[in-house]
Design an enzyme around this catalytic site. Structure first.
Site, PDB file in Angstrom:
ATOM      1  N   HIS A  29       1.861   1.715  -3.438  1.00 12.33           N
ATOM      2  CA  HIS A  29       0.671   2.234  -4.138  1.00 12.33           C
ATOM      3  C   HIS A  29       0.610   3.753  -3.965  1.00 12.33           C
ATOM      4  O   HIS A  29       0.394   4.505  -4.921  1.00 12.33           O
ATOM      5  CB  HIS A  29      -0.597   1.573  -3.561  1.00 12.33           C
ATOM      6  CG  HIS A  29      -1.882   2.270  -3.904  1.00 12.33           C
ATOM      7  ND1 HIS A  29      -2.276   3.464  -3.305  1.00 12.33           N
ATOM      8  CD2 HIS A  29      -2.858   1.976  -4.787  1.00 12.33           C
ATOM      9  CE1 HIS A  29      -3.426   3.851  -3.803  1.00 12.33           C
ATOM     10  NE2 HIS A  29      -3.813   2.972  -4.714  1.00 12.33           N
ATOM     11  N   ASN A  30       0.827   4.209  -2.747  1.00 13.85           N
ATOM     12  CA  ASN A  30       0.744   5.648  -2.489  1.00 13.85           C
ATOM     13  C   ASN A  30       1.900   6.410  -3.144  1.00 13.85           C
ATOM     14  O   ASN A  30       1.713   7.539  -3.602  1.00 13.85           O
ATOM     15  CB  ASN A  30       0.706   5.929  -0.983  1.00 13.85           C
ATOM     16  CG  ASN A  30      -0.684   5.715  -0.420  1.00 13.85           C
ATOM     17  OD1 ASN A  30      -1.453   4.935  -0.977  1.00 13.85           O
ATOM     18  ND2 ASN A  30      -1.016   6.383   0.665  1.00 13.85           N
ATOM     19  N   LYS A  68       0.835  -1.219   0.000  1.00 13.38           N
ATOM     20  CA  LYS A  68       0.000   0.000   0.000  1.00 13.38           C
ATOM     21  C   LYS A  68       0.869   1.268   0.000  1.00 13.38           C
ATOM     22  O   LYS A  68       0.544   2.265  -0.637  1.00 13.38           O
ATOM     23  CB  LYS A  68      -0.936   0.003   1.215  1.00 13.38           C
ATOM     24  CG  LYS A  68      -1.723   1.316   1.418  1.00 13.38           C
ATOM     25  CD  LYS A  68      -2.665   1.599   0.283  1.00 13.38           C
ATOM     26  CE  LYS A  68      -3.492   2.849   0.292  1.00 13.38           C
ATOM     27  NZ  LYS A  68      -3.391   3.904   1.204  1.00 13.38           N
TER      28      LYS A  68
HETATM   29  C1  6PG Z   1      -5.840   5.827  -0.697  1.00 11.60           C
HETATM   30  C2  6PG Z   1      -5.108   7.088  -0.405  1.00 11.60           C
HETATM   31  C3  6PG Z   1      -5.221   7.437   1.028  1.00 11.60           C
HETATM   32  C4  6PG Z   1      -4.831   8.866   1.314  1.00 11.60           C
HETATM   33  C5  6PG Z   1      -3.348   8.996   1.375  1.00 11.60           C
HETATM   34  C6  6PG Z   1      -2.805  10.216   0.727  1.00 11.60           C
HETATM   35  O1  6PG Z   1      -5.217   4.955  -1.280  1.00 11.60           O
HETATM   36  O2  6PG Z   1      -7.017   5.734  -0.354  1.00 11.60           O
HETATM   37  O3  6PG Z   1      -3.757   6.936  -0.735  1.00 11.60           O
HETATM   38  O4  6PG Z   1      -4.536   6.480   1.752  1.00 11.60           O
HETATM   39  O5  6PG Z   1      -5.436   9.732   0.454  1.00 11.60           O
HETATM   40  O6  6PG Z   1      -3.053   8.940   2.720  1.00 11.60           O
HETATM   41  O7  6PG Z   1      -2.384  11.060   1.671  1.00 11.60           O
HETATM   42  P1  6PG Z   1      -1.449  12.299   1.482  1.00 11.60           P
HETATM   43  O8  6PG Z   1      -1.586  12.804   0.077  1.00 11.60           O
HETATM   44  O9  6PG Z   1      -2.035  13.262   2.472  1.00 11.60           O
HETATM   45  O10 6PG Z   1      -0.084  11.862   1.851  1.00 11.60           O
END
Ligand code: 6PG
Length: 517
Positions: free
Chosen positions: A218-219, A215
């Site tokens: 993913h981010n 994950k």
């Molecule tokens: C998701 C998102 C979610 C959130 C992130 C982004 O996959 O649903 O990634 O986890 O939006 O935390 O956060 P930031 O942009 O604030 O780092």
């Protein structure tokens, strides 16, 4: 709070946006839920929401399935044993706070606690070991934001495999669904009418922490993908004088083709939105300082630690950092010179738009290649057996980076598996190799135009440098090794000798003799 006449299937602790919507999603899928939050208004909120959803969906005769609890002891005694509890609390100390409170409330060793927050994967590994005597600590990263949690997120579970066997039916029910043949999401956002057909976007990822690692990556990809779209927006607006509505129209058009993605779709919607106060485009009124919670940074840090090149992900984190330096940017915008920009003709604009579309597609391939390569190297490092076709599959719907493109990645890994090949880098997959070769010239033209106009494109250009670096059989690291050996006797390997054999040149001696170390 209601009386618990019957034991519930699952508990949800933490009823913020994600917890509340997960609880409603679980209940829609016929499981009964015991819900708790330290804030009793939030407990009432989820109970009320279920009631009003029943009215909206004209299902008032269907029994309510969410029961609010006053405290954790009450929650534990209202759950079927062995219990399944979902934690939806902020990452970090709150997770341990709830775990300790659950121990005090009498949780048992075969109960499962699932952490669904954006926890740092190493914390997850430690927690699984730390709580192993008191309960089974399991982790499941969730992507999809509020609507995903409510109507189908992408779920990345990891930890004790026996715990997964118990969780799996619930997870498969609540996850986003994909049409198996087309790979496209099956979307229906109707309370009381969940999507039950199609392939669920959840799969067991691996041992403790691996789900949160996946994950996290993913981010990282999410950060890069978002930044790529933002760079395209700035090029079109500042470089080619397009209005936000024109760019929104163009993004909508792109969204019908190979650039289709949820992020492209919402970008068009954001650009089209008028500010309720000034009536101007909302985007022109939003302060250009990007926030972040850390997952993109963790991805970049992990890539540096492992030694896996992920420059586009790192550049996306830096782009957010430089955006926050508004004061310095203001001062330097008055001081530093850039190129004189000539007004582009309509013809120039149209040909640039075509180049940019191809550039974005190529950069997107490169940034996904970086993310998947990072997961592959991490898996080797940590002894995880990650299934990349399955990971690409569960990102096809529900999650923030969902895109038609994920079907091509799924197919690339499936084809490699059939051929018995390990796909070290997505750039090697036939489909991407062909697309990149066809479009790379446009990518270069788009980057050149950005450079000549003085518009920053850190992600589009770093992705191109990544691509070009991998195209080079020989890199100037030979000179670099020479420099290191010169000042620090750090040694080097030779092209004509076996790998691992180290040499040093006696740089400070007049005869500069070569020594085999
Ligand atoms: C998701 C998102 C979610 C959130 C992130 C982004 O996959 O649903 O990634 O986890 O939006 O935390 O956060 P930031 O942009 O604030 O780092």
């Amino acid at each position: 709070m209601q009386n618990h006449t019957k034991l519930h299937d699952i508990g949800v602790i933490g009823l913020g946006v994600m917890g509340k919507n997960l609880a409603l999603n679980i209940a829609d899928n016929q499981y009964s839920v015991a819900a708790f939050d330290l804030d009793s208004d939030k407990v009432q909120g989820v109970v009320q929401q279920e009631k009003s959803d029943r009215i909206t969906s004209k299902q008032t005769q269907v029994p309510l399935r969410i029961n609010g609890c006053n405290n954790l002891s009450e929650m534990l005694s209202s759950l079927e044993k062995p219990r399944i509890l979902v934690l939806s609390v902020p990452a970090g100390a709150p997770v341990d706070g709830v775990c300790k409170a659950l121990i005090d409330a009498g949780i048992e060793s075969d109960d499962i606690v699932i952490d669904t927050g954006n926890s740092l994967w190493t914390d997850t590994v430690e927690r699984e070991a730390r709580y192993s005597k008191q309960f089974i600590f399991f982790s499941c990263a969730v992507s999809g934001g509020e609507m995903g949690a409510r109507f189908g997120p992408s779920l990345m579970p990891s930890g004790d495999i026996k715990a997964w066997d118990r969780i799996k039916p619930i997870w498969e029910a609540i996850a986003a669904k994909v049409d198996a043949e087309t790979g496209l999401p099956i979307e229906r956002q109707e309370p009381g009418n969940p999507v039950t057909e199609g392939e669920p976007c959840t799969t067991y990822i691996g041992p403790a922490g691996s789900g949160h690692y996946v994950k996290m990556v993913h981010n990282g990809i999410e950060y890069a993908d978002m930044q790529l779209i933002c760079e395209a927006y700035q090029l079109l607006s500042d470089g080619f004088a397009m209005t936000t509505t024109e760019i929104a129209d163009l993004f909508n058009k792109w969204n019908q083709g190979s650039l289709n993605s949820y992020l492209m779709e919402i970008s068009a919607e954001v650009l089209r939105q008028a500010d309720p106060i000034s009536g101007k485009p909302l985007v022109s009124m939003i302060l250009d300082k990007a926030g972040q919670k850390g997952t993109g940074l963790w991805t970049a840090v992990s890539s540096l630690q492992i030694g896996c090149p992920a420059p586009t992900i790192a550049e996306a984190v830096y782009a957010r950092a430089i955006s926050t330096q508004k004061d310095q940017r203001f001062k330097l915008s008055q001081l530093l010179k850039g190129p004189e920009a000539a007004k582009p003709t309509a013809e120039e604009r149209d040909s640039f738009i075509a180049q940019l579309e191809n550039a974005l597609y190529c950069a997107k391939i490169a940034c996904y290649a970086q993310g998947f390569q990072l997961m592959a190297m991490a898996a080797k490092d940590k002894g995880w057996n990650l299934d990349f076709a399955e990971i690409a599959k569960i990102w096809r719907a529900g999650c923030i980076i969902r895109a038609r493109f994920l079907q091509s990645i799924t197919q690339a890994y499936q084809a490699a598996a059939i051929d018995g090949i390990e796909l070290d880098n997505l750039l090697m997959a036939d489909a991407f190799c062909i697309a990149l070769s066809e479009k790379q010239l446009d990518w270069r033209k788009a980057v050149s135009a950005a450079v000549m106009k003085g518009i920053p494109v850190p992600c589009i250009s770093s992705a191109l440098a990544y691509y070009d670096s991998y195209r080079c059989e020989t890199l100037p690291a030979s000179l670099l090794q020479g420099q290191r050996d010169f000042f620090g006797a750090h040694t080097f390997e030779r092209t004509d000798k076996p790998a691992g054999e180290k040499y040093h040149l006696n740089w400070s001696h007049a005869d500069r003799d070569l020594i085999k170390v």
